[in-house]
Design an enzyme around this catalytic site. Structure first.
Site, mmCIF file in Angstrom:
data_model
loop_
_atom_site.group_PDB
_atom_site.id
_atom_site.type_symbol
_atom_site.label_atom_id
_atom_site.label_comp_id
_atom_site.label_asym_id
_atom_site.label_seq_id
_atom_site.Cartn_x
_atom_site.Cartn_y
_atom_site.Cartn_z
ATOM 1 N NE ARG A 60 77.782 46.485 45.159
ATOM 2 C CZ ARG A 60 79.107 46.123 44.678
ATOM 3 N NH1 ARG A 60 79.900 45.054 45.169
ATOM 4 N NH2 ARG A 60 79.399 46.880 45.072
ATOM 5 C CD GLN A 92 88.922 54.566 44.112
ATOM 6 O OE1 GLN A 92 89.585 53.903 44.918
ATOM 7 N NE2 GLN A 92 88.342 55.750 44.128
ATOM 8 C CG HIS A 110 87.831 48.691 42.000
ATOM 9 N ND1 HIS A 110 87.820 49.378 43.242
ATOM 10 C CD2 HIS A 110 90.020 48.812 41.892
ATOM 11 C CE1 HIS A 110 89.483 50.311 44.043
ATOM 12 N NE2 HIS A 110 90.557 49.170 43.130
ATOM 13 C CB CYS A 137 82.171 30.540 29.550
ATOM 14 S SG CYS A 137 83.556 32.139 29.094
ATOM 15 N N GLY A 177 84.488 61.826 45.686
ATOM 16 C CA GLY A 177 84.243 60.721 46.408
ATOM 17 C C GLY A 177 84.277 59.546 47.173
ATOM 18 C CB THR A 178 87.198 58.242 46.467
ATOM 19 O OG1 THR A 178 88.213 56.666 46.520
ATOM 20 C CG2 THR A 178 88.938 59.507 45.491
ATOM 21 C CB SER A 179 87.197 56.841 52.156
ATOM 22 O OG SER A 179 87.947 55.178 51.128
ATOM 23 C CD GLU A 205 84.029 61.605 56.265
ATOM 24 O OE1 GLU A 205 83.760 60.369 56.212
ATOM 25 O OE2 GLU A 205 82.982 61.914 57.085
#
Ligand code: BJW
Length: 243
Positions: A60, A92, A110, A137, A177-179, A205
């Protein structure tokens, strides 16, 4: 319309990046890029199979380089720069598309794909390559202690004090755009409403918390958000003509 508002809080989710080609999380088959979300986005999943989780996030992170901000990211950045009032952007999302779209400040609740977290010393450091058992690290010099700097299920999201402070001051709250399935972000609309804010949802939706909003703007964020921002800024220039 803008004369009514002076402190806007915007919460974005995966839908704002969908038109850039970043997949959203909750497909109808319940899988996310062929993985159960709990397997790759939880500390338990990481403990069970760190190589799988590192690989998943490495892919990703690499894929980020192939996508570009879309008109919704650009419009939000324009609002942050041009609105004559306060605009707090909470996302998020773990991508960097708001920053690349020109947003001057972004609260990544997040975490961020382009950051690594050291399990040994707690240092967060910018990271744009692959992560694995041999990664070192930069602060404590331990190897094998770096993980993606992502807030997984059961972990405390970042910057909650800053988010809550902005929500308590807000007079306009936008969710784009967040559920509305993941807390605490899904509860932000209720907090803003209790503080007296007007709330608008932008989505394809209805979300799981749709009933908490005063207005719903249905359609792709890349179309609807620029139109709405244009209207707000035009209105604000009319109300406050400056040379
Ligand atoms: C478009 C569009 C287009 C598409 N235009 N729109 C029971 C009750 C309440 C809470 C809990 C519970 N059991 C457990 C919990 C807590 C848990 C939780 O909420 N679980 C739920 C599943 C129930 N939450 C946590 O564990 C959080 N921590 C926590 O609560 O700590 C304690 C605490 C207490 C009190 C205060 C503070 C803290 C941590 C949550 C971490 C979430 N992490 C993830 C993965 C990491 C990121 C990564 O790897 O990329 O974050 S999960 C995943 O979901 C990701 C997202 O940020 C998050 C939200 O998803 P989002 O953005 O809404 O995406 P989708 O895909 O769900 O929706 C996309 C939407 O866009 C859809 O609506 C589409 O219609 C729309 N859309 N295209 C406009 N073009």
């Amino acid at each position: 319309m803008s004369a009514r508002f002076s402190r806007i809080v915007i919460l974005t989710g995966a839908g704002v990046s969908a038109e850039s080609g970043v997949p959203t999380f909750r497909a109808s088959d319940g899988l996310w890029e062929n993985h159960r979300i709990e397997d790759v986005a939880s500390p338990e999943g990481f403990a069970r199979d760190p190589a799988l989780v590192q690989h998943f996030y490495n892919l990703r992170r690499a894929a980020l380089k192939t996508v570009q901000p879309n008109p919704a990211h650009l419009a939000i950045a324009r609002l942050q720069r041009e609105f004559d009032g306060e605009v707090t952007l909470i996302t998020q999302n773990v991508d960097d598309l708001h920053e690349r779209g020109g947003s001057p400040e972004v609260l990544h609740m997040h975490g961020e794909l382009l950051s690594a977290l050291c399990l040994q010393c707690g240092q967060r450091s910018s990271w744009d390559g692959g992560l694995g058992a041999d990664s070192i690290c930069r602060k404590c010099r331990h190897d094998g202690t770096l993980r993606p700097d992502i807030v997984w299920f059961g972990e405390m999201p970042y910057l909650q004090d800053e988010c809550l402070e902005a929500l308590h001051r807000a007079d306009l709250f936008l969710a784009i755009g967040t559920s509305g399935r993941v807390y605490p972000a899904a509860g932000f609309v209720a907090i803003a409403k209790r503080a007296g804010a007007h709330a608008i949802e932008f989505n394809l939706e209805p979300s799981d918390v749709s009933r908490d909003f005063d207005e719903h703007i249905s359609g792709p964020a890349g179309v609807e958000v620029p139109k709405w921002v244009d209207g707000l800024l035009k209105d604000s220039n009319r109300q406050d003509p400056r040379p």
